[in-house]
Write a protein that holds these residues in place. Sequence first.
Motif, mmCIF file in Angstrom:
data_model
loop_
_atom_site.group_PDB
_atom_site.id
_atom_site.type_symbol
_atom_site.label_atom_id
_atom_site.label_comp_id
_atom_site.label_asym_id
_atom_site.label_seq_id
_atom_site.Cartn_x
_atom_site.Cartn_y
_atom_site.Cartn_z
ATOM 1 N N THR A 20 5.328 8.738 1.049
ATOM 2 C CA THR A 20 4.243 8.233 1.884
ATOM 3 C C THR A 20 4.611 6.971 2.659
ATOM 4 O O THR A 20 3.887 6.589 3.567
ATOM 5 N N LYS A 21 5.733 6.330 2.341
ATOM 6 C CA LYS A 21 6.133 5.113 3.058
ATOM 7 C C LYS A 21 6.958 5.427 4.309
ATOM 8 O O LYS A 21 7.315 4.534 5.053
ATOM 9 N N ARG A 48 6.613 12.595 5.361
ATOM 10 C CA ARG A 48 5.248 13.015 5.029
ATOM 11 C C ARG A 48 4.997 14.452 5.421
ATOM 12 O O ARG A 48 5.635 14.989 6.316
ATOM 13 N N ALA A 75 -2.246 6.582 9.002
ATOM 14 C CA ALA A 75 -1.699 5.771 7.920
ATOM 15 C C ALA A 75 -2.768 5.072 7.099
ATOM 16 O O ALA A 75 -2.487 4.493 6.080
ATOM 17 N N TYR A 76 -4.012 5.113 7.549
ATOM 18 C CA TYR A 76 -5.039 4.338 6.872
ATOM 19 C C TYR A 76 -6.396 4.987 7.049
ATOM 20 O O TYR A 76 -6.613 5.788 7.947
ATOM 21 N N ARG A 130 9.681 6.721 -1.810
ATOM 22 C CA ARG A 130 8.281 7.153 -1.781
ATOM 23 C C ARG A 130 8.010 7.857 -0.451
ATOM 24 O O ARG A 130 8.152 7.284 0.615
ATOM 25 N N VAL A 187 -0.760 14.904 7.228
ATOM 26 C CA VAL A 187 -1.144 13.499 7.148
ATOM 27 C C VAL A 187 -0.901 12.893 8.523
ATOM 28 O O VAL A 187 0.223 12.623 8.912
ATOM 29 N N GLU A 206 0.835 -1.206 0.000
ATOM 30 C CA GLU A 206 0.000 0.000 0.000
ATOM 31 C C GLU A 206 0.869 1.255 0.000
ATOM 32 O O GLU A 206 1.782 1.392 0.815
ATOM 33 N N ASP A 207 0.568 2.163 -0.887
ATOM 34 C CA ASP A 207 1.359 3.383 -1.016
ATOM 35 C C ASP A 207 1.312 4.262 0.225
ATOM 36 O O ASP A 207 2.298 4.868 0.599
ATOM 37 N N ARG A 208 0.176 4.353 0.852
ATOM 38 C CA ARG A 208 0.014 5.305 1.952
ATOM 39 C C ARG A 208 0.241 4.715 3.342
ATOM 40 O O ARG A 208 0.099 5.406 4.330
ATOM 41 N N THR A 209 0.600 3.457 3.428
ATOM 42 C CA THR A 209 0.880 2.844 4.721
ATOM 43 C C THR A 209 2.379 2.921 4.985
ATOM 44 O O THR A 209 3.165 2.262 4.309
#
Length: 90
Positions: A69-70, A75, A82-83, A67, A79, A25-28
């Motif tokens: 977001t990882k 970040r 994480a989910y 990345r 934000v 998952e990109d955002r986790t």
Amino acid sequence: MSKGNNWDYQLEPSELSRIIEMAWEDRTPFEAIKTLYGMDEQAVISLMRRQLKPSSFKLWRQRVSGRVTKHERLREPAVSRAYCPTQYKR
């Protein structure tokens, strides 16, 4: 049943599946995986290397390397989680 950093042996199949899913998952962020499962980024990378086909691992590494977001520290401060609460599966 610990074998050093070989986390695969300590995890239930459902946990192993969820960690792999979270890693894709990109955002986790990796920090979320560490909070839930105690695995730091290096342990996740090792697990992914063992669990994925070589071509899939290479694709995943290219995808997550750099990345923003990882990694929580990279970040934007806005934000804060994480989910999405509706996608949380644990």
